[in-house]
Write a protein that holds these residues in place. Structure first.
Motif, PDB file in Angstrom:
ATOM      1  N   GLY A 195       0.817  -1.212   0.000  1.00  0.00           N
ATOM      2  CA  GLY A 195       0.000   0.000   0.000  1.00  0.00           C
ATOM      3  C   GLY A 195       0.848   1.259   0.000  1.00  0.00           C
ATOM      4  N   LEU A 196       1.892   1.250   0.836  1.00  0.00           N
ATOM      5  CA  LEU A 196       2.783   2.415   0.876  1.00  0.00           C
ATOM      6  C   LEU A 196       3.498   2.604  -0.453  1.00  0.00           C
ATOM      7  N   VAL A 197       3.910   1.474  -1.049  1.00  0.00           N
ATOM      8  CA  VAL A 197       4.571   1.573  -2.354  1.00  0.00           C
ATOM      9  C   VAL A 197       3.633   2.165  -3.394  1.00  0.00           C
ATOM     10  N   ILE A 198       2.361   1.687  -3.374  1.00  0.00           N
ATOM     11  CA  ILE A 198       1.381   2.206  -4.334  1.00  0.00           C
ATOM     12  C   ILE A 198       1.147   3.695  -4.108  1.00  0.00           C
ATOM     13  N   LEU A 199       0.998   4.080  -2.812  1.00  0.00           N
ATOM     14  CA  LEU A 199       0.791   5.497  -2.503  1.00  0.00           C
ATOM     15  C   LEU A 199       1.979   6.335  -2.975  1.00  0.00           C
ATOM     16  N   GLY A 219       1.856  11.722  -9.539  1.00  0.00           N
ATOM     17  CA  GLY A 219       1.216  13.029  -9.434  1.00  0.00           C
ATOM     18  C   GLY A 219       2.231  14.155  -9.528  1.00  0.00           C
ATOM     19  N   THR A 220       3.337  13.980  -8.807  1.00  0.00           N
ATOM     20  CA  THR A 220       4.402  14.993  -8.855  1.00  0.00           C
ATOM     21  C   THR A 220       4.970  15.117 -10.267  1.00  0.00           C
ATOM     22  N   LEU A 221       5.218  13.941 -10.879  1.00  0.00           N
ATOM     23  CA  LEU A 221       5.743  13.967 -12.249  1.00  0.00           C
ATOM     24  C   LEU A 221       4.746  14.588 -13.208  1.00  0.00           C
ATOM     25  N   ARG A 261       4.724  18.264 -12.638  1.00  0.00           N
ATOM     26  CA  ARG A 261       5.955  18.806 -13.202  1.00  0.00           C
ATOM     27  C   ARG A 261       5.889  18.812 -14.723  1.00  0.00           C
ATOM     28  N   GLN A 262       5.288  17.746 -15.283  1.00  0.00           N
ATOM     29  CA  GLN A 262       5.172  17.677 -16.739  1.00  0.00           C
ATOM     30  C   GLN A 262       4.270  18.797 -17.260  1.00  0.00           C
ATOM     31  N   ILE A 263       3.173  19.050 -16.521  1.00  0.00           N
ATOM     32  CA  ILE A 263       2.267  20.134 -16.925  1.00  0.00           C
ATOM     33  C   ILE A 263       2.990  21.468 -16.852  1.00  0.00           C
TER      34      ILE A 263
END
Length: 380
Positions: free
Chosen positions: A242-246, A253-255, A258-260
């Motif tokens: 779960g932590l890995v998925i989060l 989301g960050t990427l 950043r991409q936007i």
């Protein structure tokens, strides 16, 4: 194993071993008696744990090594299809587990199998008593500690037949039977190692005592025979997943943000580049116009600084004496007028031309009663 009960299921029944490996019960049979035996054993020794690690005695296990082609796509299915050929059990009556090692030209399969009925009967009785089954392994796996290196070593377990297990690190390479007590030197050659552990080493032999291995944490990396219906949810693993998925979602989301941001910055940069390109084109156009104007100005300047050729020709025509003719007139950039021709009186000609500037007679020659001349006049 520290912190949990150990139960070994053998030919004569099952025995319970204290978490500290200091006490064990006698054989327990039939499986239905396991509930009461567990309660009595834990009460007697003040044991509060409900975790149990199950082992199958080696005399109840069937071991088989077999090669499979390298092109085999699904090893699980391939082993499942060949169970009745590889083991003495029918598909519905067997518990099995296997490991595979890739060799040069094949997959080397090491298969461990045992009858389902007896093992599952004990497992159901233990689970029904409220205990959690952590795994079901061959008895030899009790001695395979995590701290063992990748070097070759061996384990000797006595019984009806002496069983020799050849390991590389935690991986079982081979399982052998001996009808009599094996000699250390013979085993050392066979196993290519002198690190040979023996559960009951003969006095004066070079065997290492195997019991200290029980105080180490077992690896439990191979041959888990526990049926899936007894598997307990691994909440720690689920939490980790779960932590890995989060983290992955957060990273994506960050990427994405950043991409936007980069896309927006790229769009702004493209617009600015286009604007600068238009300005650069305009500057280039103005520079070209400036060069053209400068060239025109230079032409005008050069023209204004040179003498008027029309006036020079007119004056030259007025000053030439009679019977004097010109073949060539040239005005160079130093305001020097060069003329060539012929005359009947060279002295009169040179005297007349001195009034236009400093005249120098460069050459003369006489031919047919005429004097051919070349004169240079500096007009300034």
């Amino acid at each position: 194993m520290k912190g949990m009960l150990t139960i070994i299921i053998g030919q004569e029944g099952a025995k319970i071993i204290h978490p500290d490996n200091i006490t064990e019960s006698g054989p327990i049979t039939p499986p239905d008696a396991m509930r009461g035996a567990l309660s009595d054993f834990c009460s007697k020794h003040s044991i509060s744990t409900t975790r149990v690690m199950l082992y199958v005695a080696e005399e109840l296990l069937f071991y088989k090594e077999a090669p499979l082609p390298l092109k085999t796509r699904d090893l699980d299915r391939a082993v499942s299809f060949q169970l009745e050929m590889l083991t003495p059990y029918k598909d519905d009556d067997v518990l099995y587990s296997y490991t595979s090692r890739r060799r040069k030209d094949h997959h080397q399969i090491s298969l461990v199998a045992t009858g389902r009925e007896k093992i599952e009967a004990f497992a159901e009785a233990i689970a029904g008593a409220g205990y959690t089954l952590e795994g079901l392994f061959p008895e030899s796996q009790r001695y395979v500690a995590r701290t063992l290196s990748q070097n070759k070593w061996a384990l000797v377990l006595p019984g009806r037949f002496f069983k020799v297990f050849k390991f590389t690190g935690t991986h079982l390479e081979e399982r052998l039977f001996c009808g009599a007590e094996p000699a250390f030197d013979d085993l050392a050659k066979l196993c290519e190692s002198e690190s040979i552990y023996h559960l009951s080493p003969p006095a004066g032999s070079s065997f290492l005592a195997a019991r200290p291995l029980l105080d180490l944490k077992p690896a439990h990396k191979e041959f888990n025979l526990l049926p899936k219906r007894f598997h307990q949810p691994d909440y720690f693993r689920m939490a980790i997943i779960g932590l890995v998925i989060l983290n992955i979602v957060a990273l994506l989301g960050t990427l994405g943000a950043r991409q936007i941001s980069l896309a927006r910055s790229n769009n702004q940069l493209d617009a600015r580049i286009e604007e600068l390109a238009l300005q650069f084109a305009e500057v280039k156009k103005l520079q070209n116009e400036e060069k053209e104007i400068a060239a025109e100005i230079q032409k005008v300047t050069m023209t204004s600084s040179n003498p008027d050729i029309i006036l020079i020709l007119s004056e030259l025509g007025d000053r030439l004496p009679k019977n004097s003719y010109l073949d060539m007139i040239r005005l160079d950039g130093n305001n020097t007028l060069q003329i060539q021709g012929y005359t009947s009186d060279i002295n009169e000609l040179t005297a007349t031309l001195q009034n236009m500037g400093r005249a120098q007679l460069k050459s003369t020659r006489r031919m047919r009663d005429k004097t051919y001349f070349q004169i240079e006049i500096n007009l300034i």
